[in-house]
Motif scaffolding. Structure first.
Motif, PDB file in Angstrom:
ATOM      1  N   UNK A  33       2.518 -14.203   5.473  1.00  0.00           N
ATOM      2  CA  UNK A  33       2.414 -15.211   6.580  1.00  0.00           C
ATOM      3  C   UNK A  33       3.279 -14.521   7.933  1.00  0.00           C
ATOM      4  N   UNK A  34       4.061 -13.640   7.460  1.00  0.00           N
ATOM      5  CA  UNK A  34       5.017 -12.808   8.593  1.00  0.00           C
ATOM      6  C   UNK A  34       4.081 -11.634   8.945  1.00  0.00           C
ATOM      7  N   UNK A  35       3.404 -10.891   8.141  1.00  0.00           N
ATOM      8  CA  UNK A  35       2.318  -9.765   8.313  1.00  0.00           C
ATOM      9  C   UNK A  35       1.605  -9.712   7.341  1.00  0.00           C
ATOM     10  N   UNK A  36       0.382  -9.195   7.676  1.00  0.00           N
ATOM     11  CA  UNK A  36      -0.563  -8.795   6.599  1.00  0.00           C
ATOM     12  C   UNK A  36      -1.651  -8.002   7.438  1.00  0.00           C
ATOM     13  N   UNK A  37      -2.602  -7.403   6.770  1.00  0.00           N
ATOM     14  CA  UNK A  37      -3.553  -6.592   7.568  1.00  0.00           C
ATOM     15  C   UNK A  37      -4.743  -7.447   8.296  1.00  0.00           C
ATOM     16  N   UNK A  38      -4.716  -8.738   8.106  1.00  0.00           N
ATOM     17  CA  UNK A  38      -5.640  -9.447   8.853  1.00  0.00           C
ATOM     18  C   UNK A  38      -5.206  -9.846  10.175  1.00  0.00           C
ATOM     19  N   UNK A  39      -6.080 -10.755  10.854  1.00  0.00           N
ATOM     20  CA  UNK A  39      -5.656 -11.131  12.196  1.00  0.00           C
ATOM     21  C   UNK A  39      -4.615 -12.426  11.973  1.00  0.00           C
ATOM     22  N   UNK A  40      -4.598 -12.914  10.637  1.00  0.00           N
ATOM     23  CA  UNK A  40      -3.843 -14.284  10.611  1.00  0.00           C
ATOM     24  C   UNK A  40      -2.462 -13.997   9.958  1.00  0.00           C
ATOM     25  N   UNK A  41      -1.705 -13.759  10.832  1.00  0.00           N
ATOM     26  CA  UNK A  41      -0.279 -13.558  10.567  1.00  0.00           C
ATOM     27  C   UNK A  41       0.560 -14.091  11.700  1.00  0.00           C
ATOM     28  N   UNK A  61      -6.892   3.387   1.028  1.00  0.00           N
ATOM     29  CA  UNK A  61      -7.192   2.260   2.145  1.00  0.00           C
ATOM     30  C   UNK A  61      -5.941   1.466   2.532  1.00  0.00           C
ATOM     31  N   UNK A  62      -5.730   1.744   3.924  1.00  0.00           N
ATOM     32  CA  UNK A  62      -4.393   1.279   4.379  1.00  0.00           C
ATOM     33  C   UNK A  62      -4.260  -0.254   4.319  1.00  0.00           C
ATOM     34  N   UNK A  63      -5.367  -1.018   4.306  1.00  0.00           N
ATOM     35  CA  UNK A  63      -5.246  -2.433   4.237  1.00  0.00           C
ATOM     36  C   UNK A  63      -4.787  -2.662   2.804  1.00  0.00           C
ATOM     37  N   UNK A  64      -5.474  -2.291   2.046  1.00  0.00           N
ATOM     38  CA  UNK A  64      -5.108  -2.189   0.339  1.00  0.00           C
ATOM     39  C   UNK A  64      -3.505  -2.097   0.253  1.00  0.00           C
ATOM     40  N   UNK A  65      -3.110  -0.863   0.930  1.00  0.00           N
ATOM     41  CA  UNK A  65      -1.833  -0.476   0.696  1.00  0.00           C
ATOM     42  C   UNK A  65      -0.778  -1.454   1.126  1.00  0.00           C
ATOM     43  N   UNK A  66      -1.084  -2.101   2.376  1.00  0.00           N
ATOM     44  CA  UNK A  66      -0.600  -3.207   2.970  1.00  0.00           C
ATOM     45  C   UNK A  66      -0.086  -4.192   1.810  1.00  0.00           C
ATOM     46  N   UNK A 123       2.808  -7.417  -2.315  1.00  0.00           N
ATOM     47  CA  UNK A 123       3.086  -7.682  -3.751  1.00  0.00           C
ATOM     48  C   UNK A 123       4.101  -7.140  -4.196  1.00  0.00           C
ATOM     49  N   UNK A 124       4.739  -5.973  -3.854  1.00  0.00           N
ATOM     50  CA  UNK A 124       5.642  -5.346  -4.471  1.00  0.00           C
ATOM     51  C   UNK A 124       7.137  -6.136  -3.768  1.00  0.00           C
ATOM     52  N   UNK A 125       7.134  -6.206  -2.675  1.00  0.00           N
ATOM     53  CA  UNK A 125       8.077  -6.843  -2.110  1.00  0.00           C
ATOM     54  C   UNK A 125       8.193  -8.206  -2.474  1.00  0.00           C
TER      55      UNK A 125
END
Length: 131
Positions: A16-24, A91-96, A101-103
């Protein structure tokens, strides 16, 4: 089931704080803070409370070294996945998403660790003793 819920909430908090989509929150707040400042501040405070709860519980239960060790185990799992050809980091989005997930796993383990320790050792933390 308890760990899954704690991990899922940590993941939702981070995503919710940050993700690679526009919904954050970050993208929304940068686009709308001038017209909806009060809502932006309220949302930021709600997120901050969530982070304080998770970080305080994680630091108290496993500490900084424990956080590092859990993250190291997750990093080693990712390394194995990459070496076996199951993961690609192109893929940068997949890396995000992988980073989120790791955090969230670190925070989920941190919030659940007192429960795990109590079940393994039979000893309760002072904060866990029922009155």
């Amino acid at each position: 089931m308890g760990f899954v819920l704690r991990w899922l909430f940590a993941f939702v908090l981070l995503a919710a704080t940050y993700n690679p989509t526009q919904w954050n929150f970050l993208r929304w707040s940068m686009a709308n803070y001038q017209t909806q400042l009060s809502v932006t501040v309220l949302a930021a405070l709600v997120l901050l409370v969530g982070y304080i709860i998770y970080l305080r519980a994680t630091l108290r239960s496993i500490g900084g070294l424990g956080m590092f060790l859990v993250l190291a185990v997750v990093a080693a799992l990712l390394w194995v996945g990459y070496d076996m050809g199951w993961l690609s980091f192109q893929n940068p989005s997949a890396n995000t998403w992988i980073g989120l997930t790791a955090m969230s796993l670190v925070l989920g383990v941190g919030l659940s660790w007192s429960h795990v320790r109590r079940r393994l050792s039979g000893q309760a933390d002072m904060d866990d003793v029922d009155e």
